[in-house]
Design a protein around this motif. Structure first.
Motif, PDB file in Angstrom:
ATOM      1  N   ALA A   1       1.044  -2.992  40.620  1.00 14.39           N
ATOM      2  CA  ALA A   1      -0.240  -3.385  40.036  1.00 14.39           C
ATOM      3  C   ALA A   1      -1.026  -2.167  39.570  1.00 14.39           C
ATOM      4  CB  ALA A   1      -1.051  -4.181  41.057  1.00 14.39           C
ATOM      5  N   PHE A   2      -1.117  -1.156  40.414  1.00 13.90           N
ATOM      6  CA  PHE A   2      -1.878   0.039  40.027  1.00 13.90           C
ATOM      7  C   PHE A   2      -1.205   0.773  38.866  1.00 13.90           C
ATOM      8  CE2 PHE A   2      -3.973  -0.439  44.195  1.00 13.90           C
ATOM      9  CZ  PHE A   2      -5.287  -0.263  43.798  1.00 13.90           C
ATOM     10  N   MET A   3       0.109   0.774  38.838  1.00 12.95           N
ATOM     11  CA  MET A   3       0.798   1.410  37.712  1.00 12.95           C
ATOM     12  C   MET A   3       0.562   0.621  36.425  1.00 12.95           C
ATOM     13  SD  MET A   3       2.383   4.001  36.694  1.00 12.95           S
ATOM     14  CE  MET A   3       2.869   4.766  38.239  1.00 12.95           C
ATOM     15  N   ASN A   4       0.544  -0.703  36.544  1.00 15.86           N
ATOM     16  CA  ASN A   4       0.250  -1.523  35.362  1.00 15.86           C
ATOM     17  C   ASN A   4      -1.181  -1.322  34.879  1.00 15.86           C
ATOM     18  OD1 ASN A   4       2.800  -2.682  35.170  1.00 15.86           O
ATOM     19  ND2 ASN A   4       2.282  -4.428  36.461  1.00 15.86           N
ATOM     20  N   PHE A   5      -2.095  -1.174  35.814  1.00 17.93           N
ATOM     21  CA  PHE A   5      -3.476  -0.878  35.418  1.00 17.93           C
ATOM     22  C   PHE A   5      -3.514   0.390  34.570  1.00 17.93           C
ATOM     23  CE2 PHE A   5      -5.211  -2.954  39.543  1.00 17.93           C
ATOM     24  CZ  PHE A   5      -5.281  -4.196  38.920  1.00 17.93           C
ATOM     25  N   ALA A   6      -2.734   1.387  34.996  1.00 25.14           N
ATOM     26  CA  ALA A   6      -2.723   2.666  34.278  1.00 25.14           C
ATOM     27  C   ALA A   6      -2.094   2.527  32.900  1.00 25.14           C
ATOM     28  CB  ALA A   6      -1.982   3.715  35.097  1.00 25.14           C
ATOM     29  N   THR A   7      -0.912   1.927  32.829  1.00 22.15           N
ATOM     30  CA  THR A   7      -0.202   1.852  31.549  1.00 22.15           C
ATOM     31  C   THR A   7      -0.869   0.884  30.584  1.00 22.15           C
ATOM     32  OG1 THR A   7       1.308   0.197  32.515  1.00 22.15           O
ATOM     33  CG2 THR A   7       2.019   2.492  32.559  1.00 22.15           C
ATOM     34  N   ASP A   8      -1.302  -0.283  31.078  1.00 22.66           N
ATOM     35  CA  ASP A   8      -1.983  -1.246  30.208  1.00 22.66           C
ATOM     36  C   ASP A   8      -3.328  -0.698  29.747  1.00 22.66           C
ATOM     37  OD1 ASP A   8       0.158  -2.883  30.659  1.00 22.66           O
ATOM     38  OD2 ASP A   8      -0.906  -4.289  31.969  1.00 22.66           O
ATOM     39  N   GLY A   9      -4.011  -0.028  30.651  1.00 24.28           N
ATOM     40  CA  GLY A   9      -5.306   0.534  30.309  1.00 24.28           C
ATOM     41  C   GLY A   9      -5.209   1.595  29.235  1.00 24.28           C
ATOM     42  N   ILE A  10      -4.181   2.422  29.316  1.00 23.90           N
ATOM     43  CA  ILE A  10      -3.986   3.456  28.307  1.00 23.90           C
ATOM     44  C   ILE A  10      -3.858   2.829  26.920  1.00 23.90           C
ATOM     45  CG2 ILE A  10      -2.330   5.159  27.428  1.00 23.90           C
ATOM     46  CD1 ILE A  10      -1.808   5.934  30.366  1.00 23.90           C
ATOM     47  N   ALA A  11      -3.057   1.780  26.821  1.00 22.83           N
ATOM     48  CA  ALA A  11      -2.824   1.128  25.529  1.00 22.83           C
ATOM     49  C   ALA A  11      -4.109   0.528  24.962  1.00 22.83           C
ATOM     50  CB  ALA A  11      -1.754   0.045  25.679  1.00 22.83           C
ATOM     51  N   VAL A  12      -4.850  -0.186  25.813  1.00 22.73           N
ATOM     52  CA  VAL A  12      -6.072  -0.846  25.351  1.00 22.73           C
ATOM     53  C   VAL A  12      -7.147   0.166  24.999  1.00 22.73           C
ATOM     54  CG1 VAL A  12      -7.976  -2.363  26.030  1.00 22.73           C
ATOM     55  CG2 VAL A  12      -5.622  -2.971  26.626  1.00 22.73           C
ATOM     56  N   GLU A  13      -7.359   1.128  25.881  1.00 24.30           N
ATOM     57  CA  GLU A  13      -8.437   2.098  25.671  1.00 24.30           C
ATOM     58  C   GLU A  13      -8.149   3.021  24.493  1.00 24.30           C
ATOM     59  OE1 GLU A  13     -11.249   2.115  27.105  1.00 24.30           O
ATOM     60  OE2 GLU A  13     -10.988   0.895  28.896  1.00 24.30           O
ATOM     61  N   GLU A  14      -6.897   3.425  24.345  1.00 29.76           N
ATOM     62  CA  GLU A  14      -6.569   4.309  23.224  1.00 29.76           C
ATOM     63  C   GLU A  14      -6.817   3.605  21.891  1.00 29.76           C
ATOM     64  OE1 GLU A  14      -2.619   5.838  23.644  1.00 29.76           O
ATOM     65  OE2 GLU A  14      -3.283   7.535  24.859  1.00 29.76           O
TER      66      GLU A  14
ATOM     67  N   SER B   1      -8.059  -8.768  35.221  1.00 28.05           N
ATOM     68  CA  SER B   1      -7.620  -7.490  35.782  1.00 28.05           C
ATOM     69  C   SER B   1      -8.608  -6.995  36.836  1.00 28.05           C
ATOM     70  CB  SER B   1      -7.478  -6.444  34.673  1.00 28.05           C
ATOM     71  OG  SER B   1      -6.423  -6.759  33.796  1.00 28.05           O
ATOM     72  N   THR B   2      -9.887  -7.173  36.552  1.00 31.06           N
ATOM     73  CA  THR B   2     -10.913  -6.744  37.490  1.00 31.06           C
ATOM     74  C   THR B   2     -10.830  -7.520  38.794  1.00 31.06           C
ATOM     75  OG1 THR B   2     -12.410  -6.093  35.710  1.00 31.06           O
ATOM     76  CG2 THR B   2     -13.403  -6.556  37.862  1.00 31.06           C
ATOM     77  N   GLN B   3     -10.690  -8.830  38.694  1.00 32.14           N
ATOM     78  CA  GLN B   3     -10.583  -9.641  39.907  1.00 32.14           C
ATOM     79  C   GLN B   3      -9.338  -9.276  40.712  1.00 32.14           C
ATOM     80  OE1 GLN B   3     -12.898 -11.671  41.249  1.00 32.14           O
ATOM     81  NE2 GLN B   3     -14.129 -10.831  39.581  1.00 32.14           N
TER      82      GLN B   3
ATOM     83  N   LEU C   1      -7.041  -6.513  45.494  1.00 29.69           N
ATOM     84  CA  LEU C   1      -6.193  -5.473  46.083  1.00 29.69           C
ATOM     85  C   LEU C   1      -7.001  -4.615  47.057  1.00 29.69           C
ATOM     86  CD1 LEU C   1      -4.125  -4.280  42.979  1.00 29.69           C
ATOM     87  CD2 LEU C   1      -3.330  -5.686  44.885  1.00 29.69           C
ATOM     88  N   CYS C   2      -8.212  -4.241  46.648  1.00 30.34           N
ATOM     89  CA  CYS C   2      -9.062  -3.447  47.532  1.00 30.34           C
ATOM     90  C   CYS C   2      -9.437  -4.239  48.781  1.00 30.34           C
ATOM     91  CB  CYS C   2     -10.318  -2.987  46.795  1.00 30.34           C
ATOM     92  SG  CYS C   2     -10.020  -1.634  45.626  1.00 30.34           S
ATOM     93  N   ASN C   3      -9.674  -5.531  48.632  1.00 33.66           N
ATOM     94  CA  ASN C   3      -9.984  -6.369  49.793  1.00 33.66           C
ATOM     95  C   ASN C   3      -8.808  -6.425  50.760  1.00 33.66           C
ATOM     96  OD1 ASN C   3     -12.643  -7.108  49.313  1.00 33.66           O
ATOM     97  ND2 ASN C   3     -12.084  -8.872  48.065  1.00 33.66           N
ATOM     98  N   GLU C   4      -7.607  -6.565  50.224  1.00 34.25           N
ATOM     99  CA  GLU C   4      -6.411  -6.585  51.080  1.00 34.25           C
ATOM    100  C   GLU C   4      -6.263  -5.278  51.831  1.00 34.25           C
ATOM    101  OE1 GLU C   4      -2.624  -8.031  49.655  1.00 34.25           O
ATOM    102  OE2 GLU C   4      -3.622  -9.105  48.020  1.00 34.25           O
TER     103      GLU C   4
END
Length: 221
Positions: free
Chosen positions: A75-88, A172-174, A179-182
């Motif tokens: 999940a955290f790796m997907n946050f990084a890779t997906d985020g890069i694509a969207v933000e760029e 994604s935020t939820q 994840l942080c709650n877990e």
């Protein structure tokens, strides 16, 4: 299932409601709502955000390398890779209208990225809590601006607003919150308290980030 009132995220949000209220009433945010935000301030913000995200995505990948749970790591790796694509894509589009070369990190951007990077020496739960404000506050602010903007079609910041008010970003935020709650539920009370402390600090830095753009912050020496 953890009751929402006893979850770590409830505790974290309650600790920072005052900060969130200061953010949504900041002139940078209110200027985005009615479209009157001066363009030079927005460009300054996007330039600094681009520099910030270069470090932020590395921190997400670092968290992925530290967690024991394989699904959390993915999940955290997907946050990084997906985020890069969207933000760029977003930044390329927005900066094409006024980009500068050789932009230096502002003092606030330097402080925020340094704070995030410093969490690599903390328990992974604390490092994960440090990255959450960039998800949660942005999602809440994006939705708030979207709900308040009366003439979105003519708003010069429509593209930014729609990105952060998008349902996919909300999902994604939820997921990041869950994840942080877990992680918080399985750690010690002391570490859970440190999670809240770093979440609060990074929430303050979110306010400072918008404030630095509003003031076109620069190094005084």
């Amino acid at each position: 299932m953890t009751d929402i009132l006893t979850s770590w995220s409830f505790e974290a949000w309650q600790a920072t409601t005052g900060i969130y209220e200061k953010i949504i009433t900041h002139p940078f945010v209110t200027g985005m709502i009615d479209g009157t935000l001066p363009r030079d301030r927005f460009i300054f913000y996007i330039e600094q955000d681009s520099l910030y995200l270069q470090r932020y995505f590395k921190v997400l990948a670092h968290i992925a390398s530290r967690v024991d749970n394989a699904s959390h790591a993915a999940a955290f790796m997907n946050f990084a890779t997906d985020g890069i694509a969207v933000e760029e894509a977003l930044h390329e589009s927005l900066l094409a209208q006024g980009a500068r070369s050789n932009v230096e990190k502002s003092p606030t951007c330097t402080l925020y990225t340094s704070t995030l990077l410093a969490q690599c020496l903390e328990p992974v739960e604390v490092e994960a809590a440090a990255v959450l404000p960039c998800f949660w506050i942005y999602q809440r602010v994006g939705e708030y601006i979207f709900s308040k903007a009366k003439n979105l079609e003519t708003n010069p910041y429509r593209e930014w607003i729609q990105t952060y008010a998008d349902e996919r970003f909300a999902r994604s935020t939820q997921f990041a919150i869950s994840l942080c709650n877990e992680m918080a539920a399985k750690t010690t009370p002391a570490i859970r308290h440190r999670m809240t402390d770093i979440y609060t600090l990074c929430s303050r830095l979110e306010w400072m980030f918008w404030d630095s753009a509003w003031n076109l912050e620069h190094w005084k020496i």
